[in-house]
Structures are given as C-alpha cells and as structure tokens.
Write an enzyme that holds these catalytic residues in place. Structure first.
Site, PDB file in Angstrom:
ATOM      1  N   GLY A  35      -2.570   0.319   5.219  1.00 22.09           N
ATOM      2  CA  GLY A  35      -2.695  -0.549   4.045  1.00 22.09           C
ATOM      3  C   GLY A  35      -4.163  -0.907   3.936  1.00 22.09           C
ATOM      4  N   HIS A  36      -4.867  -0.303   2.980  1.00 27.09           N
ATOM      5  CA  HIS A  36      -6.316  -0.511   2.851  1.00 27.09           C
ATOM      6  C   HIS A  36      -6.587  -1.341   1.596  1.00 27.09           C
ATOM      7  CE1 HIS A  36      -7.196   3.310   5.467  1.00 27.09           C
ATOM      8  NE2 HIS A  36      -6.457   2.409   6.067  1.00 27.09           N
ATOM      9  N   GLN A  53      -5.519   3.443  10.434  1.00 29.35           N
ATOM     10  CA  GLN A  53      -5.227   2.772  11.715  1.00 29.35           C
ATOM     11  C   GLN A  53      -6.550   2.521  12.459  1.00 29.35           C
ATOM     12  OE1 GLN A  53      -2.944   5.780  10.991  1.00 29.35           O
ATOM     13  NE2 GLN A  53      -2.155   4.094   9.785  1.00 29.35           N
ATOM     14  N   LYS A  68     -11.403  -1.173   6.582  1.00 28.49           N
ATOM     15  CA  LYS A  68     -11.884   0.183   6.245  1.00 28.49           C
ATOM     16  C   LYS A  68     -11.903   0.404   4.730  1.00 28.49           C
ATOM     17  CE  LYS A  68      -8.538   1.722   8.854  1.00 28.49           C
ATOM     18  NZ  LYS A  68      -8.102   0.482   9.503  1.00 28.49           N
ATOM     19  N   ASP A  75      -6.719  -2.366  10.434  1.00 27.80           N
ATOM     20  CA  ASP A  75      -6.955  -3.506   9.550  1.00 27.80           C
ATOM     21  C   ASP A  75      -8.338  -4.119   9.728  1.00 27.80           C
ATOM     22  OD1 ASP A  75      -4.346  -3.138   8.691  1.00 27.80           O
ATOM     23  OD2 ASP A  75      -3.536  -4.551  10.167  1.00 27.80           O
TER      24      ASP A  75
HETATM   25  P1  GDP Z   1      -7.958  -1.795   6.498  1.00 30.15           P
HETATM   26  O1  GDP Z   1      -6.569  -1.378   6.799  1.00 30.15           O
HETATM   27  O2  GDP Z   1      -8.897  -1.498   7.635  1.00 30.15           O
HETATM   28  O3  GDP Z   1      -8.487  -1.263   5.203  1.00 30.15           O
HETATM   29  O4  GDP Z   1      -7.932  -3.384   6.373  1.00 30.15           O
HETATM   30  P2  GDP Z   1      -6.822  -4.265   5.602  1.00 30.15           P
HETATM   31  O5  GDP Z   1      -7.033  -4.130   4.155  1.00 30.15           O
HETATM   32  O6  GDP Z   1      -5.464  -3.990   6.139  1.00 30.15           O
HETATM   33  O7  GDP Z   1      -7.181  -5.701   6.131  1.00 30.15           O
HETATM   34  C1  GDP Z   1      -8.441  -6.286   5.936  1.00 30.15           C
HETATM   35  C2  GDP Z   1      -8.240  -7.603   5.181  1.00 30.15           C
HETATM   36  O8  GDP Z   1      -9.411  -8.378   5.271  1.00 30.15           O
HETATM   37  C3  GDP Z   1      -7.981  -7.410   3.711  1.00 30.15           C
HETATM   38  O9  GDP Z   1      -7.160  -8.441   3.240  1.00 30.15           O
HETATM   39  C4  GDP Z   1      -9.392  -7.514   3.103  1.00 30.15           C
HETATM   40  O10 GDP Z   1      -9.377  -7.944   1.746  1.00 30.15           O
HETATM   41  C5  GDP Z   1      -9.983  -8.575   3.982  1.00 30.15           C
HETATM   42  N1  GDP Z   1     -11.425  -8.495   4.208  1.00 30.15           N
HETATM   43  C6  GDP Z   1     -12.200  -7.379   4.305  1.00 30.15           C
HETATM   44  N2  GDP Z   1     -13.452  -7.733   4.658  1.00 30.15           N
HETATM   45  C7  GDP Z   1     -13.467  -9.074   4.787  1.00 30.15           C
HETATM   46  C8  GDP Z   1     -14.481 -10.016   5.153  1.00 30.15           C
HETATM   47  O11 GDP Z   1     -15.609  -9.687   5.475  1.00 30.15           O
HETATM   48  N3  GDP Z   1     -14.101 -11.337   5.195  1.00 30.15           N
HETATM   49  C9  GDP Z   1     -12.851 -11.741   4.884  1.00 30.15           C
HETATM   50  N4  GDP Z   1     -12.586 -13.039   4.961  1.00 30.15           N
HETATM   51  N5  GDP Z   1     -11.881 -10.878   4.532  1.00 30.15           N
HETATM   52  C10 GDP Z   1     -12.183  -9.561   4.504  1.00 30.15           C
HETATM   53  P1  IMO Z   2      -4.473   0.533   8.659  1.00 26.16           P
HETATM   54  O1  IMO Z   2      -4.901   1.906   8.227  1.00 26.16           O
HETATM   55  C1  IMO Z   2      -2.606  -1.918  11.728  1.00 26.16           C
HETATM   56  C2  IMO Z   2       0.664  -0.125  14.006  1.00 26.16           C
HETATM   57  C3  IMO Z   2       2.054  -0.695  13.795  1.00 26.16           C
HETATM   58  C4  IMO Z   2       2.655  -0.425  15.163  1.00 26.16           C
HETATM   59  C5  IMO Z   2       2.057   0.918  15.545  1.00 26.16           C
HETATM   60  C6  IMO Z   2       2.941   2.114  15.208  1.00 26.16           C
HETATM   61  O2  IMO Z   2      -4.083  -0.363   7.549  1.00 26.16           O
HETATM   62  O3  IMO Z   2      -5.478  -0.056   9.588  1.00 26.16           O
HETATM   63  P2  IMO Z   2       3.709   3.327  12.988  1.00 26.16           P
HETATM   64  O4  IMO Z   2       4.232   2.789  11.693  1.00 26.16           O
HETATM   65  O5  IMO Z   2       2.458   4.110  12.866  1.00 26.16           O
HETATM   66  O6  IMO Z   2       4.774   4.064  13.755  1.00 26.16           O
HETATM   67  O7  IMO Z   2       3.378   2.026  13.851  1.00 26.16           O
HETATM   68  O8  IMO Z   2       0.850   1.028  14.820  1.00 26.16           O
HETATM   69  N1  IMO Z   2      -0.014   0.318  12.761  1.00 26.16           N
HETATM   70  C7  IMO Z   2      -1.018  -0.342  12.186  1.00 26.16           C
HETATM   71  N2  IMO Z   2      -1.583  -1.529  12.506  1.00 26.16           N
HETATM   72  N3  IMO Z   2      -3.102  -1.196  10.709  1.00 26.16           N
HETATM   73  C8  IMO Z   2      -2.561   0.002  10.395  1.00 26.16           C
HETATM   74  O9  IMO Z   2      -3.114   0.822   9.464  1.00 26.16           O
HETATM   75  C9  IMO Z   2      -1.445   0.462  11.127  1.00 26.16           C
HETATM   76  N4  IMO Z   2      -0.666   1.566  11.066  1.00 26.16           N
HETATM   77  C10 IMO Z   2       0.199   1.466  12.084  1.00 26.16           C
HETATM   78  O10 IMO Z   2       1.995  -2.054  13.504  1.00 26.16           O
HETATM   79  O11 IMO Z   2       2.196  -1.366  16.090  1.00 26.16           O
HETATM   80 MG    MG Z   3      -4.636  -2.216   6.899  1.00 24.04          MG
END
Ligand code: GDP
Ligand code: IMO
Ligand code: MG
Length: 429
Positions: free
Chosen positions: A40-41, A230, A16, A13
């Site tokens: 979840g991207h 991840q 990416k 998270d």
């Molecule tokens: P990923 O799994 O690495 O793609 O990241 P996620 O989408 O799960 O979580 C990142 C969250 O931060 C999302 O809700 C994005 O919209 C948000 N986000 C990304 N970059 C920034 C930033 O620079 N500032 C803020 N405030 N939010 C951001």
């Molecule tokens: P993105 O790509 C954050 C965490 C889960 C749990 C552990 C194992 O959005 O960054 P799993 O479902 O793989 O068996 O869970 O890994 N986890 C993540 N945490 N971002 C993710 O993906 C994750 N994918 C799995 O919360 O602790």
């Molecule tokens: Mg994510």
C-alpha cells in the site's frame, strides 16, 4: 544509462510511494519488480490522497512510463479497482501503464488458501495481508501458476478451473470452511465471477514482454527507477523467516523481477523512517509498548495502508538498518517521518543488542528464538516543528546532529529528509 532502485530498508511502509512520486520527474520510467497488492503506497498532493497497491508510483506523471514487471503478482479485481480510483487523480486511466505477460495471477482460491493457512497456524500466524501472496508465489515456484499472458490462450478457462479445483481440495485439508469467508466483502462465488470478468479486462490492457520492453528502454538511454514493495526485513531469504513475505524485496529481486542484468543497476536508494514500525507478527527488538509507542502510532498515523491494522512502533534499529544496507549495497539514504518525533525530549537509537552475556551487532540466525535486548544511545530531541523549519530553510542543530549520527553509524549519506506526507514536504541535503 542505468537503472536506479528505491527500496524499503525496514519492515515496509517507510514511505516508498511518496519518494517515488517525488523522484518521478527525474525519470522516464518507473517499474515495480516484486510483491503484489499486499503493498500500500500512499501519495499525497493538492489535498488528495491515493493508495497504490499494484500500480507503480510514477503513474501521476503522464510523461512517465509505468511498468508492472514479471516479478509482481496481480489480482485483476484489485488492479481494476485501483485504476478506476486513480482516474480521479489525472492518472489517465492507464495510458502510461504496461504490464508484463509473465506476471503471475492471484486467483480467488489463492486468497482462500492464504486465509486457510493463517487460520491453521493459529497464534503463530504470519499476520498476512490475506491478498493471496504466499499461495501465489508457492504456485509460481511449484510451476503450477497462471500468468497474465495465459488469459489470451483458448484453454485459459479450463486451466483456471483445474487449478481452482486443486486449491479447493487443498483447502479441505486445512479443515477451513470457505463458505463463511468473505473476500473483500464478497462471497467466494461473487468474487470469482468478478475475477473472471476482470481477467478478461486485464487481457485488453497494454501487455508487454517486459524484459524486452525494459531492455529496449535502457538501450534508448531512458532513465529508469525500480520501485520496491515491502521492506528488506520482510525478504523471503533475509527477513525474519518465517515472518516475511514471499518475494525477494531486496536488490536481487530487481534483476529477476524485471529481467535486467546486475551491471545495469546504478544508484541504490534506501528509505527508512526515523523510528521503526512493523505490521503483522515477528520479532521487533526495539518495539515500544509504552506511551512513546502510542505517540508514534498517533502522530505518525501508523495504521496499515492496505489493511488498516495498527502498526507496531519502536525506536530506530541501526544493526537492522545496517543489515539491509549491506544486503542491498545502498548508496544513499532517504529519512522519512522525522516530523513524527518532533516533540520528544530524548530520542533513543539502538546501536547493538544484548543476547545473553554477549553484545552483538549482527542479527542472529533465528531472531525469533532468542531475546535481543537493544543497547541504546540517547540523543537530544529538537522540540521544533521541522516541517516549518525545513520550509524556512534552517533545521535545528539537534536535528542535524541526529542526521549526522545515522550517517556516521551507517556510513551512507542521507540525501533527502521527508517532513510530512505531502509531495512538497521534502528537504534536499
Ligand atoms: P509505503 O508502503 O512505503 O509507500 O508507505 P505507506 O504509504 O504504507 O506508509 C507511509 C505513510 O506515511 C503514509 O500514510 C504517508 O502518507 C505517510 N508519510 C510519508 N512520508 C511522511 C513524512 O515524512 N511524515 C509524515 N508524518 N507522514 C509521512
Ligand atoms: P508496503 O509495500 C508492511 C507484511 C504483512 C505480514 C507479512 C506477510 O506497503 O511497504 P503477506 O501479505 O505478504 O503474506 O504478509 O508481510 N507486509 C507488509 N508490511 N508493508 C507492506 O508493503 C507489506 N506487505 C506485506 O503485514 O506481516
Ligand atoms: Mg505501505
């Protein structure tokens, strides 16, 4: 022409999805190499927000080829739903999406097994996203799995039933009653009906022998970006085992998950937040349980993109970041969510740990077993809206000092700084 890689250096998270989307115009191809719908991207543009689980984050650029590699695992129901939602965002209903025949399938019973395993672990559960990730990779390495390319085989239904029935027997051993357990709001039987339908649909998509496909693209001189899911600290080998996911989220996963040679790898772009978050169980040395932790969660909207769970929040951890940089050979950094800590008077950054009498900078064999007390250095906050400051092209001196501090402690340049969730909120250094 080489394959650049973007991967998360913390516990996932990091942002990416946003950065892959930002970088996509510079690439011809974006490829996912591991993980599945546990990811979840999030991508935001033109006031719209999309969350991708299986589909690469280059999908919104119609000129970009998107590949789901052999190292990814696919739930056809989730992939179908995802693609359907994307058609609202000019994603062209999958015309620029190619899927590896060698990618393994997540069966409905894998999801039941995930739930049964977590249930059996009780308080020591992993905190899985319950998407069936662990059981699917277990079947892959145990040589029992079914792959996307198997759907076309005349005996697919038979093989599906055999594996499914074996899973149902296993579930009994867990003393887990699947009858009361819903999968995405549906009974097992209802989910299974949908799954079989969507497996047929998946078979009509653009399936490829992705290792040949991608190596051909390399030969043609196409610019390729591999998108990690991840984070490195959730890697099956290098994360805080057993509180990890079941794939290699680190650089090695690119070669095994796409079928490319190490010498094809070019830039390794590592992405991190200006603080840390973790969702699920496992050690987190710099975790905050106070109002600063609450502030990070609220200002950073730190709730899981896949499960909605509140993310645990804490200070930036340099020894952990350096560990990920070492394993991946990171050549440049991207810092995310700097705007979230705008209002702080002081910012803490862990630069070592105290373990008993010792000060250490390495992560010990079992960080679950040993209390690591962070040793912090304190930096002054910038108390400025960095989003606005970046738009005006001048960032505050304290902000620059923070960036330089991280560069000095890691020895890696920070090339991009993200100051908000939108595509446009990016500052190039
Ligand atoms: P990923 O799994 O690495 O793609 O990241 P996620 O989408 O799960 O979580 C990142 C969250 O931060 C999302 O809700 C994005 O919209 C948000 N986000 C990304 N970059 C920034 C930033 O620079 N500032 C803020 N405030 N939010 C951001
Ligand atoms: P993105 O790509 C954050 C965490 C889960 C749990 C552990 C194992 O959005 O960054 P799993 O479902 O793989 O068996 O869970 O890994 N986890 C993540 N945490 N971002 C993710 O993906 C994750 N994918 C799995 O919360 O602790
Ligand atoms: Mg994510």
């Amino acid at each position: 022409m080489s394959v650049d890689v973007l991967l998360g250096l913390q516990w996932g998270d990091e942002g990416k999805g946003k950065i892959v989307d930002v970088l996509t115009p510079s690439y011809d191809v974006v490829a996912r190499f591991q993980g599945g719908p546990n990811a979840g991207h999030t991508i935001e543009f033109d006031g719209k927000k999309f969350v991708l689980h299986t589909i690469p984050s280059g999908i919104f650029n119609p000129n970009t080829i998107n590949i789901i590699g052999n190292g990814v695992i696919i739930d056809p129901v989730i992939l179908h739903r995802e693609l359907h939602r994307l058609s609202e965002g000019s994603a062209q209903s999958g015309k620029n999406l190619y899927i590896s025949r060698k990618a393994h399938l997540i069966l409905p019973t894998h999801r039941l097994l995930d739930a049964a395993s977590e249930h059996a672990k009780g308080a020591s559960k992993i905190g899985s996203t319950l998407k069936g990730i662990g059981p699917t990779y277990t079947d892959k390495t145990g040589r029992n799995g079914l792959r996307v390319g198997d759907i076309a085989a005349p005996n697919f239904k038979k093989r599906y039933s055999e594996l499914r029935n074996r899973h149902l027997q296993l579930i009994q051993l867990f003393q887990f009653d699947p009858s009361g357990h819903l999968i995405d709001g549906l009974s097992f039987e209802a989910y299974e009906t949908q799954w079989l339908e969507k497996a047929e649909w998946l078979n009509t998509m653009q399936l490829v022998d992705s290792e040949y496909f991608i190596n051909d693209l390399i030969r043609q001189g196409k610019r390729i970006l591999a998108e990690g899911a991840q984070g490195s600290l959730l890697d099956i080998d290098f994360g805080s085992y057993p509180f990890v996911t079941s794939s290699n989220t680190t650089i090695a996963g690119v070669c095994s998950g796409l079928g490319i040679a190490p010498r094809q790898i070019g830039k390794v772009i590592g992405i991190f937040k200006a603080y840390c978050t973790r969702v699920g169980s496992g050690p987190f040395a710099t975790e905050l349980f106070d109002e600063t932790g609450e502030m990070l969660r609220k200002n950073g909207n730190e709730f899981g993109s896949t499960t909605g769970r509140p993310r645990r929040c804490g200070w930036l951890d340099i020894p952990a970041l350096n560990y990920s940089i070492m394993i991946n050979g990171v050549s440049e950094l991207v810092m995310m969510k700097a705007d979230v800590i705008d209002e702080l008077d002081m910012i803490q950054v862990a630069t070592a740990y105290r373990a008993g009498q010792e000060i250490i900078q390495q992560i010990p064999f079992d960080p679950n077993a040993q209390e690591l007390i962070p040793v912090y250095e304190t930096l002054p906050g910038w108390k400025t809206d960095v989003r606005k400051a970046a738009q005006q092209g001048k960032l505050p001196a304290e902000f620059e000092a923070f960036v330089h501090f991280v560069e000095k402690k890691t020895g890696v340049p920070i090339r991009l700084v993200s100051t908000g969730p939108d595509r446009s909120q990016i500052w190039k250094r």
